[in-house]
Motif scaffolding. Sequence first.
Motif, PDB file in Angstrom:
ATOM      1  N   THR A   6       0.855  -1.185   0.000  1.00 45.37           N
ATOM      2  CA  THR A   6       0.000   0.000   0.000  1.00 45.37           C
ATOM      3  C   THR A   6       0.892   1.236   0.000  1.00 45.37           C
ATOM      4  OG1 THR A   6      -1.885   1.060   1.105  1.00 45.37           O
ATOM      5  CG2 THR A   6      -0.148   0.182   2.525  1.00 45.37           C
ATOM      6  N   ILE A   7       0.290   2.403  -0.030  1.00 44.14           N
ATOM      7  CA  ILE A   7       1.037   3.659   0.052  1.00 44.14           C
ATOM      8  C   ILE A   7       0.640   4.354   1.340  1.00 44.14           C
ATOM      9  CG2 ILE A   7       1.527   5.876  -1.055  1.00 44.14           C
ATOM     10  CD1 ILE A   7       0.581   4.529  -3.685  1.00 44.14           C
ATOM     11  N   ARG A   8       1.632   4.826   2.089  1.00 46.08           N
ATOM     12  CA  ARG A   8       1.339   5.430   3.378  1.00 46.08           C
ATOM     13  C   ARG A   8       0.724   6.823   3.216  1.00 46.08           C
ATOM     14  NH1 ARG A   8       7.053   4.555   6.337  1.00 46.08           N
ATOM     15  NH2 ARG A   8       7.717   5.388   4.329  1.00 46.08           N
ATOM     16  N   GLU A   9      -0.120   7.173   4.174  1.00 45.69           N
ATOM     17  CA  GLU A   9      -0.820   8.458   4.121  1.00 45.69           C
ATOM     18  C   GLU A   9       0.161   9.625   4.093  1.00 45.69           C
ATOM     19  OE1 GLU A   9      -4.296  10.958   6.556  1.00 45.69           O
ATOM     20  OE2 GLU A   9      -3.456   9.103   7.399  1.00 45.69           O
ATOM     21  N   LYS A  10       1.235   9.532   4.863  1.00 48.81           N
ATOM     22  CA  LYS A  10       2.181  10.650   4.926  1.00 48.81           C
ATOM     23  C   LYS A  10       2.881  10.865   3.583  1.00 48.81           C
ATOM     24  CE  LYS A  10       6.348   8.291   6.668  1.00 48.81           C
ATOM     25  NZ  LYS A  10       7.396   8.315   7.716  1.00 48.81           N
TER      26      LYS A  10
END
Length: 218
Positions: free
Chosen positions: A97-101
């Motif tokens: 996944t891709i992190r929110e930050k």
Amino acid sequence: MNNNEIKKLFTGKFILGDSESKKVLILDNKIDEIKNNLKLNPNLKFLLLDLLIMKAIIELNDEQYNFETINKIYEIDNFNLKALILEMRVENWVYGTIREKTINKINNILSKNEEIDYRYLSILKYYEAFYNVELNNLNIGINFLEQSLKFWNKNSSSYRLYGYILKKMNILDKSKEMYMLEKSNKNYYKINRSDYNWSDFDLYLYIIAQNLEIIEDI
């Protein structure tokens, strides 16, 4: 190191022909060479960034990818757009996944970069869509994908994700159409080798330093 040597370093033969360890060794030697001359010629910073980006690309095959090279790019240029795209690609691979930050960096980095290539913009919107689909925000994902395809209507990754969303929403005819568009655009870029193959993101990474014309042997 003159322009011909730089161009030769970044040809498809170097990318595809040598072993990973040899590529990293060549790049590390060039990176050290440039660092030693950086005070005398500050403009070498841009070449240094491209070399680090290429090293980060090659290291994608390392199962223990630790983001060290990407972090070094940010140390030199905290608003480096290419590093951001690489970071999202690697996070997706490492974490699934891709992190929110990381997603939150997009607008800040875009505000610091002028005259951004429309294909970069398309890819960024694709990743914003991907992030929202992971959160099951399907309509928001569609909105980002439509923006992505508006910037660049040959982004096959966006068609593929669009097809997935529509299938999940049971809109099957439209989903099938998107998957067909994904396939046709991948074929287009395989045939037209004189163009950058931005459609396949893995191949796009090999030619990310586009200012060095890395297209001859791809």
